[in-house]
Design a protein around this motif. Sequence first.
Motif, short mmCIF file in Angstrom:
data_model
loop_
_atom_site.label_atom_id
_atom_site.label_comp_id
_atom_site.label_asym_id
_atom_site.label_seq_id
_atom_site.Cartn_x
_atom_site.Cartn_y
_atom_site.Cartn_z
N LEU A 167 0.82 -1.21 0.00
CA LEU A 167 0.00 0.00 0.00
C LEU A 167 0.86 1.26 0.00
O LEU A 167 0.53 2.25 -0.66
N ARG A 168 1.96 1.23 0.72
CA ARG A 168 2.89 2.37 0.71
C ARG A 168 3.39 2.62 -0.71
O ARG A 168 3.42 3.76 -1.18
N ASP A 169 3.78 1.55 -1.39
CA ASP A 169 4.30 1.69 -2.75
C ASP A 169 3.22 2.11 -3.74
O ASP A 169 3.53 2.66 -4.81
N GLU B 190 10.18 1.89 6.65
CA GLU B 190 10.44 3.15 5.97
C GLU B 190 9.19 3.67 5.28
O GLU B 190 8.45 2.94 4.65
N GLY B 191 8.93 4.97 5.44
CA GLY B 191 7.82 5.60 4.77
C GLY B 191 6.47 5.34 5.41
O GLY B 191 5.43 5.62 4.80
N THR C 25 -0.85 7.07 2.11
CA THR C 25 -0.16 7.57 3.29
C THR C 25 -0.60 6.72 4.47
O THR C 25 -1.77 6.73 4.84
N LEU C 26 0.34 5.97 5.05
CA LEU C 26 -0.02 4.92 5.99
C LEU C 26 0.37 5.25 7.43
O LEU C 26 1.45 5.78 7.70
N ARG C 27 -0.54 4.88 8.33
CA ARG C 27 -0.25 4.81 9.76
C ARG C 27 -0.46 3.36 10.16
O ARG C 27 -1.58 2.84 10.07
N ALA C 28 0.60 2.70 10.54
CA ALA C 28 0.54 1.28 10.88
C ALA C 28 0.46 1.12 12.39
O ALA C 28 1.18 1.76 13.14
N VAL C 29 -0.44 0.22 12.82
CA VAL C 29 -0.72 0.06 14.25
C VAL C 29 -0.56 -1.40 14.65
O VAL C 29 -1.00 -2.31 13.95
#
Length: 257
Positions: A20-22, A38-39, A26-30
Amino acid sequence: MRVLVTGATGRLGRVAVPRLRDEGFTLRAVSRRPGAGEGVEWMTADLASGAGLAEVVAGMDAILHLASSPKRHTHEIDVLGTRRLTVAAGHAGVRHLVYVSIVGVDRVPLGYYRHKLAAEQVVAAGEVPWSVLRATQFPGFLAELLAGASRLGPVVGDPAVLAQPVDPGEVADRLAVLLRAGPSHRVEDFGGPEVLRFDEAARAWLAARRSRRPLLPVRIPGRLGRELRAGALTTTATPTGTRTWADHLAEKGRAPA
């Protein structure tokens, strides 16, 4: 699009987050414990207690809800935790919640599946617009089952049980499509490209490992066995993935057993 991913360090999360990042999200991972990548913005929260949920949902456009606990505290995390998440997301003005479930949760009489179905119902009853994707079994999970079934020598299992392994990367790609499409308010199935009997999958797995262990057929009794043999873990929905069980075995066969 700003997307919160729960269960970001799990079996599917580890694949979905970088994909999804690629793809430009714009990700917030929990996760319950700190992660890194990275990113991606990493945060911690606890579905079982609700700690940190208000903070992690703040400012998000969508939520991809992957977190699950199949082995313990399942009702507390999968059902009540999903309810806590949907309430927090509603208060934060999140516009789309995508929940990942399992093909067969409405047919297979297992406790974990009943909890996943209940979580689907929580999502559908919440105030956040939603979509549900039910996926078939991952090849890695099928391989683990076969390894467990062969601990005593022969591979023990019901030869007529049907499975439809789907690559987690292709599930992640389908989730990206659902996120971009917006809320569907429906349940969608997504499976692999082929339906296999247990004995077919086991023989291919043994051949890839250059093993001569025999198959020991043991019929699963009761309703559980009937549903599994009738294809409760499979789907005729399209589109499907393209990576086959043989593709998975060819890729993993290069690694030490």
